[in-house]
Design an enzyme around this catalytic site. Structure first.
Site, PDB file in Angstrom:
ATOM      1  CB  CYS A 246     -12.038 -22.812  17.138  1.00 12.25           C
ATOM      2  SG  CYS A 246     -10.764 -22.891  15.861  1.00 12.25           S
TER       3      CYS A 246
ATOM      4  CG  ASP B 112      -2.117   0.896   1.053  1.00 10.55           C
ATOM      5  OD1 ASP B 112      -2.235   1.532  -0.008  1.00 10.55           O
ATOM      6  OD2 ASP B 112      -2.924   0.985   1.998  1.00 10.55           O
TER       7      ASP B 112
ATOM      8  CB  CYS C 129      -7.439 -23.630  14.913  1.00 11.14           C
ATOM      9  SG  CYS C 129      -7.209 -22.553  16.355  1.00 11.14           S
TER      10      CYS C 129
ATOM     11  CG  ASP D  10      -5.850   5.934  -3.110  1.00  9.06           C
ATOM     12  OD1 ASP D  10      -4.805   5.526  -2.573  1.00  9.06           O
ATOM     13  OD2 ASP D  10      -6.981   5.555  -2.745  1.00  9.06           O
TER      14      ASP D  10
ATOM     15  CB  CYS E 118      -9.042 -23.668  19.712  1.00  9.49           C
ATOM     16  SG  CYS E 118      -9.205 -21.904  19.338  1.00  9.49           S
TER      17      CYS E 118
END
Length: 508
Positions: free
Chosen positions: A272, A85, A274, A120, A277
């Site tokens: 969760c 960016d 994952c 921009d 977790c």
């Protein structure tokens, strides 16, 4: 050509973005990397989470390392594609940056960005009409100059679309930027709108941009990364996303899920499985030192986000994106409002949804808002505009949808066909969710490949009236055991057995 579309569902596209660092599968979310101090090592984002492209901030690199900064891949420790960016977000938040459009374009080329963004002037979510117009015109002016300054032909460039909440300005910006030689187009200023949960306005903004851009340009939804809203954005046509939510939310002890965001101290279970977790309990995380807890929450948030992107790509490829959007929309009332807004853009979705080459998959109709999905809209439109009754079939007989599908395999149809053995009878079915289904079409997709809740609120009488009017029958009989279906020019009977008697009465 830097973008190849491989599959479609709704207005969503699965594709491949070609960068000098290789192919990136889309839809793609890029985690935001702080080039000075990042919470999760960039290499881990690729190796452990599967993110094939990341985004960092060239302005922050310039500010902290100056023009002697090394190659961005070396700096952040990532060997995949990197988008940078330009500092426009800092311009929006702080009102100014210590660089200019020319310097930041040349700097992004020098540090080896794979995709650069021009500097921009963001509109923001709360700009006045006058200020919004100024940001659009200034961004266009800078875009034209930036393209003249570029020198590296292997680097891709992003041309941001501005306009904020003003849809006509978004369209003007997108049309102009789409005529310039950019490879991707970020939609600017959605962050403040999303922070206010104004997802309905976001839907309008995305569609306004999509309808004004060349179809071969990827649309990047700047700053969008909460997993609960990604499916909706993909369905509308967004291809790229970036987000620092995984780290920002972790810093505040917030736990991301596809059902929303939860405060860690208000959870009793971690919903969760994952690696984070599975290893730790909620109590374990709360008892950790702040930095360790923050890192683990960030990893969980990344796992959830990566998993949702996989679910979206899979749903898109198997033709199930609508069902995923519908399920995710229940995560928040404002998101559900945005889902309902899809009805406003049913024509846009139907025109972009492929008719052929798409995997045939049964569809689910939950309520009246499901009627906006392309498969339903397409049938209702075409059966009126493109269909003509078979020659010689001058007596229309309409019977309620039987429970068995295909309808012509049902006992109701077989009995009707036996009673009405003459060549002049045209048997059709009526009811939710498709309105009118001529018997000879009842085996075509999706007229027998669906499941529908009862009483979804469709105006079946209106669909019947349009179909009957379009086909100019000599006589029309509607079978309705409750005698509630009253259509001008048609006779409503309680059973199919009454038709012969009616014809005998009408005979001279």
């Amino acid at each position: 050509m830097s973008f190849e579309i491989t599959e479609r569902d709704l207005a969503g596209r699965a594709g491949v973005l070609l960068t000098r660092r290789g192919e990136v599968e889309t839809p793609c979310l890029m985690p935001v990397i702080n080039p000075v101090k990042n919470l999760i090592p960039a290499r881990e984002l690729k190796d452990n989470f599967g993110f094939k492209m990341i985004i960092t901030n060239s302005y922050l690199i310039l500010k902290h390392f100056g023009h002697e900064a090394p190659d961005v891949h070396q700096l952040v420790g990532y060997d995949g594609a990197i988008m940078t960016d330009s500092g426009a977000y800092q311009l929006l938040i702080y009102g100014g940056v210590e660089t200019d459009p020319h310097e930041i374009v040349k700097f992004q080329e020098r540090i080896g960005s794979d995709i650069g963004v021009i500097l921009d002037t963001p509109t923001g979510g709360f700009a006045s009409r006058t200020d919004a117009e100024k940001t659009v015109e200034e961004t266009i002016r800078r875009a034209r100059l930036s393209l003249e300054w570029r020198e590296d032909p292997t680097m891709l460039w992003a041309g941001p679309i501005q306009g904020g909440r003003y849809l006509d300005l978004i369209r003007r910006s997108a049309r102009t930027m789409g005529r310039l030689d950019f490879q991707t187009h970020p939609l600017g200023s959605p962050v403040q709108i999303m922070e206010g949960y104004d997802y309905s306005t976001l839907v309008d903004m995305i569609v306004a941009a999509k309808l004004s851009l060349p179809p071969d340009r990827p649309l990047h939804l700047f700053g969008a990364g909460h997993p609960m809203m990604l499916a909706l954005a993909v369905a509308l046509g967004c291809d790229l996303f970036d987000s620092a939510a995984y780290a920002l939310f972790a810093k505040d002890d917030r736990y991301l899920t596809v059902r929303g965001t939860f405060r860690l101290d208000r959870l009793t279970e971690l919903p969760c499985n994952c690696p984070v977790c599975s290893r730790y309990s909620q109590k374990d995380l709360l008892e950790m030192p702040k930095k360790e807890r923050e890192e683990n929450l960030a990893r969980h948030n990344l796992y959830v986000t990566a998993s949702e992107m996989k679910a979206i790509r899979q749903a898109l490829k198997e033709g199930g994106l609508w069902e995923l959007v519908e399920a995710r929309s229940r995560a928040h009332p404002k998101l559900y409002e945005a889902y309902k807004r899809l009805g406003k853009y049913a024509k846009y979705l139907e025109e972009n949804d492929p008719v052929i080459g798409k995997e045939v998959k049964g569809i689910f109709i939950y309520d009246k808002h499901s009627l906006a999905r392309p498969e339903v809209m397409r049938h209702r439109k075409r059966v009126i505009e493109n269909y003509s009754r078979p020659p010689g079939k001058e007596i229309g007989v309409f019977i309620p949808n039987p429970p068995e599908r295909p309808y012509i395999k049902s006992k109701e149809y077989k009995y009707a066909a036996e009673i009405l053995s003459g060549q002049e009878f045209h048997i059709c079915f009526y009811g939710e969710p498709f309105g009118v289904v001529p018997s000879e079409l009842s085996e075509t997709f999706p007229l027998s490949q669906y499941e529908c809740s009862e009483g979804i609120g469709m105006n079946v009488a209106k669909e019947l009236k349009k179909f009957i009017s379009a086909n100019a029958y000599r006589k029309v009989f509607i079978i309705d055991p409750r005698s509630t279906m009253v259509i001008e020019g048609a006779k409503t009977l309680r059973s199919i057995d009454e038709i012969r008697g009616q014809l005998d009465e009408d005979s001279p």
